[in-house]
Design an enzyme around this catalytic site. Structure first.
Site, PDB file in Angstrom:
ATOM      1  N   CYS A 131       1.828 -17.449 -32.938  1.00  0.00           N
ATOM      2  CA  CYS A 131       2.950 -16.622 -32.482  1.00  0.00           C
ATOM      3  C   CYS A 131       3.156 -16.710 -30.973  1.00  0.00           C
ATOM      4  O   CYS A 131       4.287 -16.737 -30.483  1.00  0.00           O
ATOM      5  CB  CYS A 131       2.748 -15.170 -32.892  1.00  0.00           C
ATOM      6  SG  CYS A 131       1.053 -14.587 -32.722  1.00  0.00           S
ATOM      7  N   CYS A 132       2.083 -16.738 -30.200  1.00  0.00           N
ATOM      8  CA  CYS A 132       2.212 -16.673 -28.738  1.00  0.00           C
ATOM      9  C   CYS A 132       1.521 -17.837 -28.032  1.00  0.00           C
ATOM     10  O   CYS A 132       1.502 -17.900 -26.800  1.00  0.00           O
ATOM     11  CB  CYS A 132       1.656 -15.355 -28.217  1.00  0.00           C
ATOM     12  SG  CYS A 132      -0.062 -15.040 -28.704  1.00  0.00           S
ATOM     13  N   GLY A 181     -14.697   1.801  10.862  1.00  0.00           N
ATOM     14  CA  GLY A 181     -13.940   0.564  10.978  1.00  0.00           C
ATOM     15  C   GLY A 181     -12.573   0.829  11.572  1.00  0.00           C
ATOM     16  O   GLY A 181     -12.201   1.967  11.882  1.00  0.00           O
ATOM     17  N   PHE A 190      -3.916   1.153   9.692  1.00  0.00           N
ATOM     18  CA  PHE A 190      -3.290   2.359  10.235  1.00  0.00           C
ATOM     19  C   PHE A 190      -3.994   2.909  11.469  1.00  0.00           C
ATOM     20  O   PHE A 190      -3.463   3.794  12.138  1.00  0.00           O
ATOM     21  CB  PHE A 190      -3.240   3.450   9.163  1.00  0.00           C
ATOM     22  CG  PHE A 190      -2.446   3.050   7.952  1.00  0.00           C
ATOM     23  CD1 PHE A 190      -1.058   3.039   7.993  1.00  0.00           C
ATOM     24  CD2 PHE A 190      -3.082   2.667   6.787  1.00  0.00           C
ATOM     25  CE1 PHE A 190      -0.328   2.665   6.882  1.00  0.00           C
ATOM     26  CE2 PHE A 190      -2.354   2.291   5.679  1.00  0.00           C
ATOM     27  CZ  PHE A 190      -0.968   2.289   5.722  1.00  0.00           C
ATOM     28  N   VAL A 211      -8.073   3.841  13.415  1.00  0.00           N
ATOM     29  CA  VAL A 211      -9.524   3.986  13.304  1.00  0.00           C
ATOM     30  C   VAL A 211      -9.880   4.868  12.101  1.00  0.00           C
ATOM     31  O   VAL A 211      -9.207   5.863  11.830  1.00  0.00           O
ATOM     32  CB  VAL A 211     -10.106   4.603  14.591  1.00  0.00           C
ATOM     33  CG1 VAL A 211     -11.604   4.836  14.456  1.00  0.00           C
ATOM     34  CG2 VAL A 211      -9.820   3.686  15.782  1.00  0.00           C
ATOM     35  N   ASP A 236      -1.118  -3.294  -2.633  1.00  0.00           N
ATOM     36  CA  ASP A 236      -2.084  -3.979  -1.766  1.00  0.00           C
ATOM     37  C   ASP A 236      -3.474  -3.902  -2.385  1.00  0.00           C
ATOM     38  O   ASP A 236      -4.467  -3.651  -1.700  1.00  0.00           O
ATOM     39  CB  ASP A 236      -2.075  -3.359  -0.368  1.00  0.00           C
ATOM     40  CG  ASP A 236      -2.687  -4.292   0.686  1.00  0.00           C
ATOM     41  OD1 ASP A 236      -2.996  -5.450   0.345  1.00  0.00           O
ATOM     42  OD2 ASP A 236      -2.854  -3.862   1.837  1.00  0.00           O
TER      43      ASP A 236
END
Length: 640
Positions: free
Chosen positions: A133-134, A389, A393, A395, A502
Site C-alpha cells: 500500500c505505501c 552560558g 537571548f 546570559v 528550533d
C-alpha cells in the site's frame, strides 16, 4: 477449556517470520474462544481437526481489519482479513464476505478494551519485502491508513479536533498542513479523571510561598474543593485550613500505585539500574512504568554468587485475559500491590525475592509556577550564583529563588526579543507542564533586562552531555531512552498546538536522574528578525531544517518532526555536527534534492529507519510525534 465462540475452515497465509521462509497458503481450522484465536491441521476426509499449529492470545491483538485482495489472486483468496499482534500480521482468507464480516465483528468485540490497540494500519499485504500500500520496506512500520473505528470503539478522525488552549492567538506562522487535507491524529491519553470532593494523599511535602497556598505534609489526606486550574487545586486539610496546592504533588487516595513508595513513576530502565546500583543492596527493588504505555516492570538488584558489583534484572508484569497480574506462571494476583507483597516473601522464579524497597521520591517534581498565581517574580527574591552560558537571548545564570528553589535565569538582552508579545504569552506557557519539558516558573518584567526564570537542570544541555561522555559507553537502550524523553515532550507540545521551530540537542537539558527535557519551545517566534541568527549561523537552524523550511520558510509540527530525526542522529553520534563537511549554503541546496544524513555507527537499521521516516520529503508522510511515541515505546519494549 474455554467455550468456543466461532470455528471455521479458512486459508491461512504463512507469516514468513524469517526472511528465507517460503510463502505458502494452507487450510487451517480456526477456533475462537474467550482468550485465544487458535488454528489446527484439518482432515478433510474425516471432517475433523487435528494437531494445534499455533494460536494468538486475544490480549495481544492490536488490530483486526480487512485486507485488499492481491492483484490476480484466485477467487478463494478474495476475502482476506488480518489479525495484527506482537509478531506481525496474521493473514486469513474467508470463503465469502459475510463470514469474514462475522469473524471481524466478533474479534473486535473481544479485543476492544486491549491497551495496545493501534491507530493506523496497512490496508494491503506485506509482500516481496515491502508494504504494497505505501511501499515502506520496514515490516514494523506504522500503518499508512487511519482507522475510522478503533477496533470497535468509535472515533471519527474526520470529526476529531485538537484541543486548543483558550488564549490570545499566537503570532501567525505559515502551516504546512491545510485544514481538511488529512485526518487529525487521535489525542494523547488524558490524565486519570479526578473530581471535586475527592480525597487525595500528599506524595510530597509542600511549603506555602503565597498567602493563598496550603501546606502539604507527606502521606496526609486532603479534600479537593476546586479544580479550575489544572496545575493548582484548592484543597482543605484535616484541620479545616484551605488553600491552593500543586496538583502533581498529590495522588488519589484510591488504589493507585502512586500510594506506594516502591512505585517510581516516569523512571526508565537506565535510571532504575543506576538507582539500584547506588543503593547496592541484594534484593533491592522498585516498580516502574514499562517503556510500553500502561504496563509496568519490576526491577531487582542481585549480587548472585557473592559478587560485590551486582547487576539488575527486569521483569515485566503480565496480565491475564481476566485482568489478573503475574510475574511467574501459576502465581496470579488481583492487584499489583498483592503481587509485590507475595514476591517480598517468595522469589517464585525470580532471581531473588523483593527484600529492600528502593524509592526515588526524595526530590519533588517541578510545579507550574513557584506558587499559585505567581508569574511575575520580584528580582529581589532571586540570587545568582554562577553563569551557565551565553545563548541567543543573553546570559543564562544558575541561582535560587527565596533561597530555597534552584532556578535558571535567562537575562534577555535588550533588542533581541519582541518583549511585549512574549510577556503576554508567558502567562499561558507557564501552564504547560510535562515531565519532559523544562518548566517555566515566571518572568521579571518590571526592569530591564527582563528575566525568564525556569527550572534548573544540573547536567546541562544534552549536546554537551553527549560530547563530554557523561554517559560512559552508552547502550542502545540508554540512547533510545533519551530520544523517547524528547518524543514525549514534543508530543505534548504538539497536542497543545505549539511549534518549537528550533528543536536540537542544544535545546534539550538533562536532569540529575538523566531525564532529558525540551527547553526554549516557542521562543523563536518572538525573536526579532533583524537580530536572530540561530546557533548554526543562519536566520533559522539550517542543519535541522526540512525542504519546506529551506525553500519556503514553512514551519509546522512536521518541520519539528524532521528536526527530531536530526536530534536522534545527534544522540547516536554522541553529539556530532550534522552535515559537518558542508556549509549552510551547500546544505540548503542539497537537502531539497534528497541529501540525507548517514546511518550512525551506534544506530541499527531499525533506529535509522525511524530517522528516515522523519526525513520524508513530503510533510504529510512524516509521522506525528504521538505516532513516534508509540514507535519508540514499542522498540524499547522489544529491546528490554
Amino acid at each position: 477449556m474455554s467455550e468456543t465462540i466461532l470455528e471455521e475452515l479458512f486459508i491461512k497465509r504463512s507469516q514468513q517470520k524469517r526472511k528465507a521462509s517460503p510463502l505458502n497458503y494452507k487450510e487451517r481450522w480456526f477456533v475462537l474462544t474467550q482468550d485465544k484465536l487458535s488454528y489446527y491441521d484439518y482432515d478433510l476426509n474425516k471432517a475433523k481437526r487435528k494437531s494445534l499449529r499455533g494460536f494468538v492470545e486475544l490480549e495481544k491483538i492490536k488490530c483486526v481489519e480487512t485486507v485488499q485482495p492481491e492483484p490476480n489472486s484466485p477467487p478463494e483468496r478474495s476475502y482476506a482479513f488480518q489479525v495484527i499482534y506482537d509478531e506481525g500480521p496474521l493473514y486469513v482468507f474467508a470463503k465469502n464476505d459475510a463470514t469474514r464480516g462475522e469473524w471481524i465483528k466478533k474479534l473486535k468485540e473481544k479485543v476492544r478494551f486491549n491497551k495496545d490497540l493501534i491507530q493506523k494500519y496497512h490496508p494491503c499485504f506485506w509482500a516481496d519485502g515491502m508494504w504494497q500500500c505505501c511501499q515502506q520496506q520496514v515490516k514494523e512500520a506504522v500503518g499508512c491508513k487511519v482507522l475510522e473505528h478503533k477496533n470497535g470503539v468509535g472515533f471519527s478522525s474526520k470529526n476529531s479536533s485538537r484541543r486548543r488552549p483558550s488564549r490570545k492567538p499566537l503570532p501567525p506562522t505559515p502551516e504546512e498542513e491545510k485544514p481538511g487535507c488529512r485526518p487529525l491524529p487521535p489525542q494523547p491519553p488524558e490524565e486519570p479523571s479526578h473530581s471535586v470532593g475527592m480525597t487525595v494523599i500528599a506524595e510530597y511535602g509542600y511549603t506555602p510561598v503565597t498567602p493563598q497556598d496550603l501546606e502539604l505534609r507527606k502521606d496526609e489526606e486532603y479534600t479537593i474543593l476546586e479544580m479550575t486550574d489544572a496545575n493548582w487545586w484548592k484543597a482543605r486539610d484535616n484541620t479545616g485550613r484551605e488553600g491552593y496546592i500543586p496538583s502533581n504533588y498529590v495522588v488519589n487516595a484510591g488504589n493507585g500505585l502512586e500510594r506506594f513508595d516502591w512505585y517510581c513513576k516516569n523512571m526508565n530502565r537506565s535510571q532504575a539500574e543506576n538507582l539500584l546500583r547506588t543503593e547496592n543492596k541484594d534484593g533491592g527493588f522498585l516498580v516502574r512504568d514499562s517503556s510500553k504505555a500502561g504496563k509496568y516492570t519490576v526491577s531487582v538488584f542481585t549480587k548472585g554468587g557473592g559478587e560485590s558489583s551486582g547487576n539488575s534484572r527486569h521483569y515485566n508484569i503480565c496480565t491475564t485475559q481476566q485482568g489478573q497480574f503475574y510475574l511467574a506462571e501459576k502465581h496470579y494476583f488481583n492487584s499489583i500491590p498483592d503481587l509485590i507483597n507475595y514476591h517480598q516473601h517468595n522469589a517464585a522464579g525470580m532471581v531473588s525475592r523483593l527484600k529492600y524497597m528502593v524509592s526515588n521520591r526524595a526530590q519533588p517534581p517541578s510545579t507550574a509556577g513557584l506558587g499559585y498565581g505567581i508569574w511575575e517574580i520580584d528580582p529581589l527574591h532571586l540570587k545568582t550564583i554562577r553563569e551557565l552560558g551565553n545563548g541567543q537571548f543573553g546570559v543564562v545564570k544558575y541561582g535560587t529563588w527565596m533561597g530555597q528553589h534552584d532556578v535558571a535565569i535567562k537575562m534577555i538582552k535588550e533588542g533581541s526579543m519582541s518583549e511585549d508579545d512574549f510577556i503576554e504569552e508567558a502567562k499561558i506557557m507557564m501552564k504547560l507542564r510535562h515531565e519532559n519539558l523544562v518548566q517555566l516558573y515566571g518572568v521579571c518584567t518590571k526592569q530591564r533586562p527582563i528575566y525568564i526564570v525556569t527550572e534548573f537542570l544540573c547536567n546541562g544541555c544534552l549536546l554537551t552531555y553527549l560530547r563530554e561522555g557523561q554517559t560512559q559507553h552508552p547502550t542502545t537502550i540508554q540512547l533510545l531512552e533519551m530520544c523517547k524523553d524528547v518524543t514525549e515532550g514534543m508530543a505534548y507540545l504538539e497536542s497543545q498546538q505549539y511549534i518549537h521551530r528550533d528543536l536540537a540537542a542544544r535545546n534539550c537539558l538533562v536532569d540529575a536522574n538523566g531525564t532529558v527535557k525540551v527547553t526554549d519551545f516557542g521562543l523563536s517566534r518572538y525573536v526579532l528578525d533583524d537580530e536572530y541568527t540561530s546557533s548554526a549561523g543562519s536566520k533559522f537552524p539550517i542543519r535541522w531544517s526540512p525542504p519546506e523550511v529551506l525553500l519556503f520558510c514553512r514551519f509546522s509540527s512536521k518541520s519539528d518532526v524532521w528536526a527530531y530525526g536530526v536530534l536522534m542522529w545527534e544522540v547516536y553520534t554522541m553529539g556530532s555536527l550534522p552535515y559537518q563537511r558542508l556549509n549552510n549554503t551547500e546544505i540548503a541546496d542539497q537537502v531539497p534534492r534528497g541529501l540525507r544524513l548517514y546511518r550512525p555507527q551506534l544506530a541499527n537499521e531499525r533506529i535509522y529507519s525511524i530517522m528516515n521516516r522523519c526525513w520524508h520529503d513530503k510533510p504529510d508522510e512524516r509521522p506525528t510525534f504521538q505516532e513516534l511515541v508509540v514507535i519508540v515505546q514499542d522498540l524499547l519494549y522489544e529491546l528490554q
